[in-house]
Design an enzyme around this catalytic site. Structure first.
Site, mmCIF file in Angstrom:
data_model
loop_
_atom_site.group_PDB
_atom_site.id
_atom_site.type_symbol
_atom_site.label_atom_id
_atom_site.label_comp_id
_atom_site.label_asym_id
_atom_site.label_seq_id
_atom_site.Cartn_x
_atom_site.Cartn_y
_atom_site.Cartn_z
ATOM 1 N N GLN B 134 88.271 -32.767 45.157
ATOM 2 C CA GLN B 134 87.905 -33.708 46.486
ATOM 3 C C GLN B 134 88.129 -35.041 46.399
ATOM 4 O O GLN B 134 87.565 -35.662 45.590
ATOM 5 C CB GLN B 134 86.357 -33.092 46.701
ATOM 6 C CG GLN B 134 85.842 -34.033 47.923
ATOM 7 C CD GLN B 134 84.236 -33.789 47.827
ATOM 8 O OE1 GLN B 134 83.708 -33.969 46.671
ATOM 9 N NE2 GLN B 134 83.540 -34.064 49.010
ATOM 10 N N SER B 169 86.339 -34.798 40.534
ATOM 11 C CA SER B 169 86.110 -33.682 39.549
ATOM 12 C C SER B 169 87.277 -32.801 39.698
ATOM 13 O O SER B 169 87.645 -32.683 40.998
ATOM 14 C CB SER B 169 84.719 -32.875 39.802
ATOM 15 O OG SER B 169 83.797 -33.712 39.870
ATOM 16 N N GLU B 254 79.067 -28.630 51.493
ATOM 17 C CA GLU B 254 78.978 -28.781 50.107
ATOM 18 C C GLU B 254 77.268 -28.923 49.958
ATOM 19 O O GLU B 254 76.714 -28.396 48.978
ATOM 20 C CB GLU B 254 79.324 -30.448 50.047
ATOM 21 C CG GLU B 254 79.065 -30.847 48.686
ATOM 22 C CD GLU B 254 79.745 -32.435 48.402
ATOM 23 O OE1 GLU B 254 79.989 -33.064 49.286
ATOM 24 O OE2 GLU B 254 79.729 -32.599 47.325
ATOM 25 N N ASN B 396 70.552 -37.987 46.471
ATOM 26 C CA ASN B 396 69.361 -37.483 47.099
ATOM 27 C C ASN B 396 68.688 -38.393 47.890
ATOM 28 O O ASN B 396 67.919 -37.989 48.830
ATOM 29 C CB ASN B 396 68.333 -36.715 45.913
ATOM 30 C CG ASN B 396 69.028 -35.701 45.249
ATOM 31 O OD1 ASN B 396 70.052 -35.339 45.441
ATOM 32 N ND2 ASN B 396 68.074 -34.694 44.587
ATOM 33 N N GLU B 397 68.940 -39.653 47.833
ATOM 34 C CA GLU B 397 68.101 -40.674 48.728
ATOM 35 C C GLU B 397 68.642 -40.484 50.039
ATOM 36 O O GLU B 397 68.231 -40.489 51.280
ATOM 37 C CB GLU B 397 68.480 -42.146 48.284
ATOM 38 C CG GLU B 397 67.618 -42.428 46.930
ATOM 39 C CD GLU B 397 68.070 -41.848 45.498
ATOM 40 O OE1 GLU B 397 69.212 -41.455 45.545
ATOM 41 O OE2 GLU B 397 67.211 -41.508 44.742
HETATM 42 C C1 FAD Z 1 79.160 -35.526 38.575
HETATM 43 C C2 FAD Z 1 79.784 -36.242 39.571
HETATM 44 C C3 FAD Z 1 80.848 -35.484 40.306
HETATM 45 C C4 FAD Z 1 81.319 -36.209 41.413
HETATM 46 N N1 FAD Z 1 82.441 -35.496 41.965
HETATM 47 C C5 FAD Z 1 83.118 -36.086 42.989
HETATM 48 C C6 FAD Z 1 84.161 -35.531 43.766
HETATM 49 O O1 FAD Z 1 84.883 -34.501 43.023
HETATM 50 N N2 FAD Z 1 85.010 -35.941 44.672
HETATM 51 C C7 FAD Z 1 84.302 -37.231 45.285
HETATM 52 O O2 FAD Z 1 84.835 -37.622 46.204
HETATM 53 N N3 FAD Z 1 83.409 -37.718 44.590
HETATM 54 C C8 FAD Z 1 82.454 -37.192 43.750
HETATM 55 N N4 FAD Z 1 81.394 -37.736 43.166
HETATM 56 C C9 FAD Z 1 80.988 -38.973 43.637
HETATM 57 C C10 FAD Z 1 79.859 -39.074 44.570
HETATM 58 O O3 FAD Z 1 79.822 -38.408 45.711
HETATM 59 C C11 FAD Z 1 79.217 -40.509 44.887
HETATM 60 O O4 FAD Z 1 78.812 -40.935 43.208
HETATM 61 C C12 FAD Z 1 78.087 -40.565 45.511
HETATM 62 O O5 FAD Z 1 78.351 -40.194 46.813
HETATM 63 C C13 FAD Z 1 77.270 -41.861 45.425
HETATM 64 O O6 FAD Z 1 78.163 -43.072 45.594
HETATM 65 P P1 FAD Z 1 78.214 -44.176 44.514
HETATM 66 O O7 FAD Z 1 78.409 -43.537 43.345
HETATM 67 O O8 FAD Z 1 79.125 -45.178 45.217
HETATM 68 O O9 FAD Z 1 76.918 -44.874 44.512
HETATM 69 P P2 FAD Z 1 76.166 -45.842 45.695
HETATM 70 O O10 FAD Z 1 76.538 -45.217 46.987
HETATM 71 O O11 FAD Z 1 76.501 -47.134 45.354
HETATM 72 O O12 FAD Z 1 74.644 -45.713 45.362
HETATM 73 C C14 FAD Z 1 74.066 -46.337 44.155
HETATM 74 C C15 FAD Z 1 72.377 -45.798 44.504
HETATM 75 O O13 FAD Z 1 71.996 -46.474 45.703
HETATM 76 C C16 FAD Z 1 71.436 -45.681 46.506
HETATM 77 N N5 FAD Z 1 71.827 -45.548 48.095
HETATM 78 C C17 FAD Z 1 72.949 -46.185 48.530
HETATM 79 N N6 FAD Z 1 73.037 -46.084 49.823
HETATM 80 C C18 FAD Z 1 71.578 -45.890 50.337
HETATM 81 C C19 FAD Z 1 70.961 -45.942 51.470
HETATM 82 N N7 FAD Z 1 71.563 -45.927 52.723
HETATM 83 N N8 FAD Z 1 69.556 -45.482 51.396
HETATM 84 C C20 FAD Z 1 68.810 -45.216 50.354
HETATM 85 N N9 FAD Z 1 69.471 -45.467 48.888
HETATM 86 C C21 FAD Z 1 70.820 -45.768 48.893
HETATM 87 C C22 FAD Z 1 71.877 -44.083 45.977
HETATM 88 O O14 FAD Z 1 71.000 -43.073 46.466
HETATM 89 C C23 FAD Z 1 72.134 -44.510 44.616
HETATM 90 O O15 FAD Z 1 70.894 -44.349 44.036
HETATM 91 C C24 FAD Z 1 80.934 -37.093 42.092
HETATM 92 C C25 FAD Z 1 79.686 -37.979 41.599
HETATM 93 C C26 FAD Z 1 79.229 -37.443 40.365
HETATM 94 C C27 FAD Z 1 77.899 -37.944 39.526
#
Ligand code: FAD
Lengths: 379, 414
Positions: B134, B169, B254, B396-397
């Protein structure tokens, strides 16, 4: 083994009953009316009042709701426990002041007695007598062996504590010790030698008392030595019923607080925009849903899988108890200053939840029991 | 949920019997190589190959994609995937490797792509012969998924794609990727489009994959760079500019809240003779009984007992809530329970693993590689890994925002 139904045993009859109860309470016990009934003034000295609407109770009796779980042979409807759970949940959502829950609890104890006297008492409940359990001692122990009442020569002596809806009840089921062990007895609330001494309680939607027995005449429902068993058999149902009340009250607190968070504006946004408000409200919802599912599951187990009923019922009561506290605390907090006032309806439910969560053992007590069942006794 | 909870339709009952019969004879047995805790952590090609063989055999037996029509490689049945899942879990078969394919790509392709593409892609997806990944997240587009910068530019019947995906992933094994990207800079949401794009066949020819190392020290996800990758227009899903709508189908599935039930197995414990399951709260009872402090077991500590029972109750509450979800008169808002499930299980697993630290005491400091680690060191490892679950698939947020807004109707947070 009976099959565990996917719908927890909520067939069409039970869901129809629930829907009509919901409507009945919405129509007849809206929260503003409730507030003027039980909280018309805030004088702390009046807190041992017993305010309730006897006419509404009479209507409920006539609708047959108090008899849903009484066997048909005793003049009841013979529905499964989930029917009573559905009614208790709706009553909780309205914080309805009545002896409904107490009477359900008594019904399940009487169902377990399996004596002619108990069948006769059930018939009387079906005919409209409100009934309550008098099975707790001065220490507020929830162990069925612990009673401060004794029986000798057919006469009760001693005091029962923490008796629910005492002034609304027409009769009591009393646990009492005898040389041969604990037995269960029926006394009329107006009988000679029965004195109801109201407690000053916090919950405005309830009534509680201790009852003094002085050579009161009693009818034996369960012989000495069998009383503990009988109460233990009924216990899962009792835990389900109070859990259902908490689930209903929790939902009222959630929805009411959500409404407030949609309308009250601060910093140019409705409160619900702020995640410090939004996320805990979601957590309240998660807690309610777990409690509700566990309560239905436990009630279903009482109906179809009695050997698992105690475990599931204690799980339900533990979860519902924690949820009751959390839903109440968040509701008051998120109403801000108004939530701290007597005028705001939230306190009615807050107080009912705090009263509920301790009844028949709080969450920690249930978990200690469950630990013994699941992990084994402490070495 | 045990199978006794369900009342089967005649079709389901017959199918259940078939599954049971097949599983009794065709359980793949113990893996010859060490498997990681979940499919998203697969890195060893030998482990993948063994799991792909299992997925193919389960597919050939009709247990994967049962509810998809036969024209696209499915079983043409009604509400049977859940039955197959229950039976596979009951039989403790290994997990399925093509999780992103079955859980996200398949329903999205099924609902949004043209028929020949469905017939081309879905059979090998369901059989696990082709692994999917994805490509949603980017360095600047995580929770704010619509902030996509990867760009697809039209070139006749083709699209030319440039950009940078992260946390991808299974990209290192993937034949295909579901890709969300930008086709217009004029509008944040309506400027997005959705494609399926080749990965394996394009490595060195528009696609570069670099592994990223996880908190556990293992590999599992990757970054994927696109440099002038050429993709045929027929691999576009739905309209140009409709990418956000299509992505919602992916995300709903998902989160376990879409109309198609995802094929799922995964009841097998990890290694021969190993009884630890870090996804069952009752395993904490065994752990507590085996851990001594002050010459008593942790199971005799009233504080530990209370915490274990709390988690057992939450686990049962989660199961019973899933049971209630299937009975409409007992649910309130239709999305209320489905949208909760991710929070329920990811936080339960995280809290279970955290409690194991308190149960193990000093020994929780030992890594999986230390022979003295209690339960093979699986619990601290599971704790680290559990953050993958609370962050991935929408944090989860963000999930709490969704519940608060869609179910409770609270004002939209930013
Ligand atoms: C093990 C693993 C596998 C993954 N696999 C894939 C994959 O196969 N394909 C893919 O596309 N993505 C994948 N991801 C990515 C995943 O979808 C993103 O990490 C996730 O959506 C969070 O985005 P970010 O890492 O940019 O964090 P950010 O969006 O920068 O968030 C950082 C923190 O801020 C909080 N936050 C952000 N916005 C808000 C809001 N509006 N309100 C409250 N809190 C907020 C978040 O909850 C988090 O705690 C994977 C991630 C992990 C950990």
């Amino acid at each position: 083994m009976t099959e565990r139904p996917k719908n927890f045993g909520f067939s069409e009859d039970e869901t129809m009953l629930r829907d009509s109860a919901r409507k009945f309470f919405q129509d007849n016990c809206p929260v503003d009316k409730l507030h003027s009934l039980v909280a018309y003034d805030h004088d702390v000295n009046r807190s041992n009042d017993c305010n309730w609407d006897r006419d509404l109770w009479q209507q409920i009796v006539e609708l047959g709701w108090t008899a849903v779980c009484i066997p048909e042979a005793a003049g009841g409807v013979g529905m499964p426990l989930v029917a009573a759970v559905a009614l208790a949940e709706e009553a909780g959502k309205a914080a309805f002041p009545s002896p409904l829950l107490a009477t359900f609890n008594a019904t399940f104890v009487l169902n377990a007695c399996k004596s002619d006297a108990a069948t006769k008492a059930l018939t009387e409940i079906a005919a409209g007598k409100a009934t309550s359990l008098a099975v707790t001692n001065q220490q507020g122990s929830w162990e069925p062996a612990d009673t401060d009442v004794s029986i000798d020569g057919g006469k009760l002596n001693g005091v029962s504590y923490y008796v629910q809806e005492a002034r609304k009840a027409d009769q009591f089921l009393v646990s009492a010790t005898h040389a041969d062990g604990v037995g269960l007895y029926l006394v009329d609330s107006n009988a000679d030698g029965v004195e109801i001494v109201p407690d000053n309680i916090i919950d405005l939607t309830r009534d509680q008392a201790h009852i003094e027995f002085n050579n009161a005449d009693a009818i034996e429902l369960a012989a000495p030595g069998t009383g503990i068993d009988v109460i233990n058999q009924a216990l899962p149902a009792i835990l389900c019923i109070v859990s259902a009340d908490m689930v209903g009250a929790g939902e009222w607190l959630l929805q009411t607080t959500v409404e407030y968070a949609k309308t009250r504006v601060q910093f140019d946004h409705p409160l619900g925009f702020f995640q410090a408000v939004k996320h805990p409200l979601v957590n309240v919802m998660l807690d309610i849903d777990r409690a509700k599912s566990l309560t239905y599951n436990a009630a279903c187990a009482v109906d179809t899988e009695p050997e698992a009923a105690e475990k599931f019922a204690r799980m339900a009561k533990s979860q519902a108890g924690d949820m009751a506290v959390f839903s109440s605390s968040r509701a008051v907090q998120f109403h801000g200053g108004i939530g701290f006032t007597w005028e705001c309806f939230v306190h009615l439910f807050f107080k009912r939840q705090m009263h509920n969560q301790v009844l028949y053992g709080d969450a920690k007590y249930q978990r200690a029991k469950l630990a013994d069942m699941l992990i084994g006794d402490i070495a | 949920m045990s199978d006794a909870d369900a009342k089967d339709s005649p079709e389901q009952a017959e199918f259940r019997a078939q599954c049971q019969d097949w599983l009794a004879k065709n359980h793949p047995g113990r893996p010859p190589v060490k498997l990681p805790q979940g499919a998203l952590e697969l890195y060893d090609p030998a482990a993948l190959a063994w799991l792909q063989k299992w997925q193919k055999s389960a597919y050939d037996a009709g247990m994967l994609g049962c509810d998809y029509p036969t024209e696209v490689g499915g079983g043409g049945k009604t509400d049977c995937q859940a039955i197959a899942n229950q039976e596979m879990q009951q039989a403790r078969t290994p997990y399925l490797p093509n999780v992103i394919g079955m859980g996200m790509a398949a329903p999205t392709i099924f609902f949004h792509s043209q028929d020949d593409v469905k017939a081309e892609l879905l059979p090998k997806l369901l059989s696990g012969e082709e692994i999917w990944c994805q490509g949603f997240s980017e360095p600047g587009a995580g929770s704010d998924l619509a902030n996509q910068q990867t760009f697809a530019e039209r070139d006749g019947d083709n699209w030319v794609i440039n950009g940078h995906k992260v946390w991808t992933s299974l990209a290192h094994f993937a034949t295909w990727m579901i890709l969300l990207c930008r086709t217009s800079k004029d509008d944040k949401y309506n400027g997005l489009s959705y494609f399926v794009v080749p990965i394996k066949s394009a490595i060195g020819n528009g696609v570069t994959i670099k592994p990223l190392i996880k908190i556990t020290g293992g590999t599992g996800f990757n970054e994927v760079l696109f440099e002038n990758l050429v993709v045929e227009d027929r691999y576009r899903l739905d309209d140009v500019g409709a990418g956000w709508k299509v992505a919602m189908t992916t995300l709903a599935h998902e989160r376990g809240a879409g109309p198609m039930v995802t094929p799922a197995s995964g009841g097998m414990s990890l290694e021969e003779g190993e009884t630890v399951s870090t996804s069952n709260a009752m395993s904490l009872v065994d752990l507590a009984q085996s851990q001594k402090r002050n010459n008593k077991t942790a199971a005799d500590d009233p504080m530990i007992r209370d915490e274990i029972v709390k988690l057992v109750i939450r686990q049962e509450g989660m199961r019973q809530t899933m049971r209630r979800m299937t009975v409409p008169p007992l649910t309130d808002h239709p999305m209320r329970i489905p949208l909760q499930s991710k929070l329920n299980y990811t936080e339960l697993f995280q809290d279970m693993a955290e409690l194991a630290y308190h149960i193990e005491g000093a020994a929780s400091s030992l890594n999986v590689t230390d022979e003295n680690a209690p339960a093979g060191g699986q619990w601290p490892f599971a704790f680290m890994n559990s953050f993958g679950m609370t962050i991935a698939a929408g944090t989860n947020e963000v999930q709490r925002n969704i519940l608060g807004e869609r179910v409770l109707g609270l004002a939209k947070s930013k």
